[in-house]
Design an enzyme around this catalytic site. Sequence first.
Site, PDB file in Angstrom:
ATOM      1  N   TYR A  18     -33.112 -76.588  -5.552  1.00 55.03           N
ATOM      2  CA  TYR A  18     -31.976 -77.131  -5.659  1.00 55.03           C
ATOM      3  C   TYR A  18     -30.691 -76.345  -4.685  1.00 55.03           C
ATOM      4  CZ  TYR A  18     -28.375 -79.865  -8.333  1.00 55.03           C
ATOM      5  OH  TYR A  18     -27.409 -80.451  -8.636  1.00 55.03           O
ATOM      6  N   PHE A 236     -21.758 -88.372  -3.361  1.00 54.89           N
ATOM      7  CA  PHE A 236     -21.241 -87.901  -4.771  1.00 54.89           C
ATOM      8  C   PHE A 236     -21.819 -86.748  -5.268  1.00 54.89           C
ATOM      9  CE2 PHE A 236     -20.384 -87.733  -9.170  1.00 54.89           C
ATOM     10  CZ  PHE A 236     -19.087 -87.326  -9.193  1.00 54.89           C
TER      11      PHE A 236
END
Length: 299
Positions: A18, A236
Amino acid sequence: MLAAPINPSDINRVQGVYPVRPPLPAAVAGYEGVAQVHALGPAVTRPLSPGDWVIPSPPSFGTWQTYIVKPEDVWHKVRADVPLEYAATVTVNPLTALRMLRDFVELNPGDAIVQNGATSIVGQCVIQLAKVKGIRTINIIRDRPGSEEAKEKLKQLGADEVFTESQLDVKNVKSLLGALPEPALGFNCVGGNAASLILKLLRQGGTMVTYGGMSKKPVTVSTSSFIFKDLSLRGFWLQKWMNSDKAEDYRTMIDYLLALVQEGKLKYEMELTPFGEFGLALDKSLGKHGSQPKQVLRF
């Protein structure tokens, strides 16, 4: 802590893939959840009391544990008259849906949006939040066994139209929309062909927002989509939005979403799993037991 979900981003953090990683070596996983105040320090000035339900606001690392000690400004008191699992999961998926509906295109009642990944929790929230505002939804799901049942479930949530990807593989795709207006806004969490279908459905000057890439395939856009349709492509990432000094806005929106839950206007399927069965919950989240509801750990 009372409960915390296992989100795909949590697993990505554990895997080390991540973009934002917790501090090592003593990192505790988990990014959102709901807690109950156990005790207050003598310097606390906020109106909090033992027994209150609170969530990290904005979310922060370390919700997969039984006790947390953090400064008072980290916590936001939330209503305790909603199911525990909703308070634990309101921070990421429902808020993502709400922000995407508000941030990119000014939508009015009667307008339409299109999305892929419609059976995901974000997708289900988009359908319901759009319905509250009178916005129509066109939804795309994968071709798979049980797709007709999935369509019916989404329509019960308020979806106007639900198509499988193969149903949209036609030349005049907009003829399938009937009386629905061409969508001004599209949400993509899949990529590949599923993203291309959104681009085909968008109206002139429409916008597609990408917030995920479950297929791990790139978003491919034809030259004509830019030149002749003047489409816009945006991205987004909720964590970036929450890191932009939006804490108070964030808390207002959390209260709004939980009010919709309490009114029965926002719902999605989850499974509460005791923390002692964490291994099973993790396997379910990784897809080792087939399609499963969102796993929420109960401490």
